[in-house]
Design a protein around this motif. Structure first.
Motif, short mmCIF file in Angstrom:
data_model
loop_
_atom_site.label_atom_id
_atom_site.label_comp_id
_atom_site.label_asym_id
_atom_site.label_seq_id
_atom_site.Cartn_x
_atom_site.Cartn_y
_atom_site.Cartn_z
N GLY A 236 29.43 -12.66 -18.55
CA GLY A 236 29.47 -11.46 -17.73
C GLY A 236 29.91 -11.71 -16.31
O GLY A 236 29.56 -10.94 -15.40
N MET A 237 30.70 -12.76 -16.08
CA MET A 237 31.14 -13.10 -14.73
C MET A 237 32.47 -12.41 -14.42
O MET A 237 33.41 -12.48 -15.21
CB MET A 237 31.29 -14.61 -14.60
N PRO A 238 32.57 -11.74 -13.27
CA PRO A 238 33.78 -10.98 -12.96
C PRO A 238 34.95 -11.87 -12.58
O PRO A 238 34.77 -12.98 -12.06
CB PRO A 238 33.36 -10.11 -11.77
N LEU A 239 36.15 -11.37 -12.84
CA LEU A 239 37.38 -12.06 -12.48
C LEU A 239 38.16 -11.17 -11.52
O LEU A 239 38.37 -9.98 -11.80
CB LEU A 239 38.22 -12.35 -13.72
N TYR A 240 38.58 -11.75 -10.39
CA TYR A 240 39.37 -10.96 -9.45
C TYR A 240 40.69 -10.57 -10.10
O TYR A 240 41.37 -11.39 -10.72
CB TYR A 240 39.63 -11.71 -8.14
N GLY A 241 41.06 -9.30 -9.94
CA GLY A 241 42.24 -8.78 -10.61
C GLY A 241 41.90 -8.05 -11.89
O GLY A 241 42.72 -7.29 -12.42
N ASN A 242 40.69 -8.25 -12.39
CA ASN A 242 40.20 -7.54 -13.57
C ASN A 242 39.00 -6.67 -13.20
O ASN A 242 39.14 -5.46 -13.07
CB ASN A 242 39.82 -8.54 -14.67
N GLU A 243 37.84 -7.30 -13.01
CA GLU A 243 36.64 -6.55 -12.64
C GLU A 243 36.53 -6.31 -11.14
O GLU A 243 35.73 -5.47 -10.71
CB GLU A 243 35.37 -7.28 -13.12
N LEU A 244 37.27 -7.06 -10.35
CA LEU A 244 37.22 -6.95 -8.89
C LEU A 244 38.63 -6.72 -8.36
O LEU A 244 39.58 -7.34 -8.84
CB LEU A 244 36.64 -8.22 -8.27
N SER A 245 38.74 -5.87 -7.33
CA SER A 245 40.05 -5.63 -6.71
C SER A 245 39.84 -4.90 -5.39
O SER A 245 38.73 -4.47 -5.07
CB SER A 245 40.94 -4.78 -7.63
N HIS A 246 40.94 -4.73 -4.65
CA HIS A 246 40.87 -4.03 -3.37
C HIS A 246 40.49 -2.56 -3.56
O HIS A 246 39.96 -1.92 -2.66
CB HIS A 246 42.20 -4.14 -2.64
N SER A 247 40.74 -2.02 -4.75
CA SER A 247 40.41 -0.61 -4.99
C SER A 247 38.93 -0.41 -5.31
O SER A 247 38.48 0.72 -5.47
CB SER A 247 41.25 -0.06 -6.13
N LEU A 248 38.17 -1.50 -5.40
CA LEU A 248 36.75 -1.45 -5.73
C LEU A 248 35.92 -2.04 -4.60
O LEU A 248 36.35 -2.99 -3.93
CB LEU A 248 36.47 -2.23 -7.01
N THR A 249 34.72 -1.50 -4.41
CA THR A 249 33.77 -2.09 -3.48
C THR A 249 32.77 -2.93 -4.28
O THR A 249 32.69 -2.81 -5.51
CB THR A 249 32.98 -1.02 -2.71
N PRO A 250 32.00 -3.78 -3.61
CA PRO A 250 30.96 -4.52 -4.34
C PRO A 250 29.99 -3.59 -5.08
O PRO A 250 29.48 -3.94 -6.14
CB PRO A 250 30.25 -5.31 -3.24
N PHE A 251 29.75 -2.40 -4.55
CA PHE A 251 28.83 -1.45 -5.19
C PHE A 251 29.45 -0.88 -6.46
O PHE A 251 28.75 -0.66 -7.45
CB PHE A 251 28.44 -0.35 -4.21
N ASP A 252 30.77 -0.66 -6.47
CA ASP A 252 31.44 -0.21 -7.68
C ASP A 252 31.26 -1.23 -8.80
O ASP A 252 31.10 -0.88 -9.97
CB ASP A 252 32.95 -0.04 -7.44
#
Length: 363
Positions: A236-252
């Protein structure tokens, strides 16, 4: 052209399938992806992570500079410890997720993702202006080799006198491994226990071969990007470009806990992140387990079983060696019901919505 890591010839000699990843020539697999994945879950795997970026922030106010630049409270770290954190834009969007190690009273090492470290170094330089702190990108001179799995400590202990048993999770210490000076960190991206070894690029090949030889009796295997991706997905570990991006905040992303509003001073993105904290989320990150054999992949729509209405999108998906079924992470509408499916080339594959992670190691 893709940049090679210091271990390129090692990978070629092992018959690895090489691929471009974030501008780097990296091993995708050495043979069987499932064998590499299962070796990490049951014994140990060896990874070349030399594409990651290492940025040093030093000086009397290095900690204060990082508190201003990042969302975490890094000045509170004691030497020898590490922390997962993020660098956000003024609008609260995630620019990268990071691990920060405090190596000394005035020395921090920021480890950034391969696709982002040049931008991270530039942002840290700009955001440190006005502080007594210096930023230096040392990525070109530092290699990174990870040994991950339940037998990682046994293997590594044959090559070092460092106190591995006493080394806590998210901690690091300088040590000698196979006669090579390294930073030994108890961190990883697989969901297993293990270590990441920061080594001068000139010593990376020697360290790899020493670990390979020491690991032979324990079932150690070299592991590529494919296994690393399925391992981190199960965990369940996020990957930047998939689960994380500039369009998302840490709260998202369900990671609002990394934002420390109670630290002294201001930090970049604070106002936007306070709004994000106080606003009910429009979507949530969930785990999906397919009921059949078809695999949900990145970008596939998540739909309602009832009428096929789109309520989300898969961010990462793969067959799970551990669960024996396809799994995925996806962002879905906050009010989406549990009766969901994934649109796989026009067919709707029913999925079970589960809490993350899919896999948690026994301690």
């Amino acid at each position: 052209m893709s940049r090679p890591t210091p271990l390129r010839e090692v990978h070629e000699n092992l018959g690895a399938t090489l691929t471009d990843f974030a501008g780097w020539l990296m091993p995708l697999r050495y043979g069987s992806e499932s064998a590499e994945h299962n070796a990490v879950r049951t014994a140990a795997g060896l990874f070349d992570l030399s594409h990651m970026g290492e940025i040093y922030v030093t000086g009397a106010r290095a900690g204060d500079a990082l508190d201003h630049a990042l969302v975490g409270h890094l000045s509170a770290l004691v030497p020898g410890r590490a922390r997962y954190t993020m660098i956000c834009a003024a609008d609260g969007g995630i620019l990268d997720d990071l691990i920060v190690y405090r190596l000394g009273d005035e020395t921090f090492m920021v480890v950034a993702n391969a696709s982002n470290y040049e931008r991270v170094a530039a942002e840290l330089t700009e955001r440190s202006a006005g502080f007594d702190a210096q930023v230096q990108d040392r990525s070109a001179s530092i290699g990174l080799i990870a040994i991950q799995g339940p037998r990682a400590q046994e293997i590594l202990s044959t090559l070092t006198g460092a106190d591995l048993a006493g080394l806590k999770y998210y901690a690091g210490l300088p040590g000698t491994v196979a006669g090579i000076e390294v930073l030994i960190a108890r961190t990883g991206y697989t969901g297993e226990d293990g270590f990441e070894l920061f080594v001068p690029t000139t010593d990376a090949v020697a360290l790899w071969y020493a670990l390979t030889k020491a690991g032979e009796p324990y079932g150690l295997r070299p592991a590529g990007l494919s296994a690393r991706d399925t391992l981190r997905l199960e965990a369940g570990m996020p990957l930047y470009g998939n689960e994380l991006s500039h369009s998302l905040t840490p709260f998202d992303a369900g990671l609002g806990r990394v934002v420390k509003f109670d630290k002294p001073g201001d930090f970049i993105g604070r106002a936007a992140l306070e709004r994000a904290r106080d606003t009910p989320p429009r979507r949530r990150l969930v785990g999906l387990v397919a009921t059949g054999r078809r695999v949900p992949r990145h970008g596939y729509p998540v739909v309602l079983r009832e009428d096929g209405s789109v309520v989300g999108e898969v961010t990462s998906g793969a067959p799970s060696q551990t669960l024996g079924r396809p799994i995925a992470m996806a962002y879905v509408d906050a009010d989406a019901p549990a009766e969901l499916a994934v649109d796989i080339r026009g067919g709707h594959e029913p999925v079970e919505v589960v809490d993350l992670p899919f896999y948690r190691r026994k301690k």
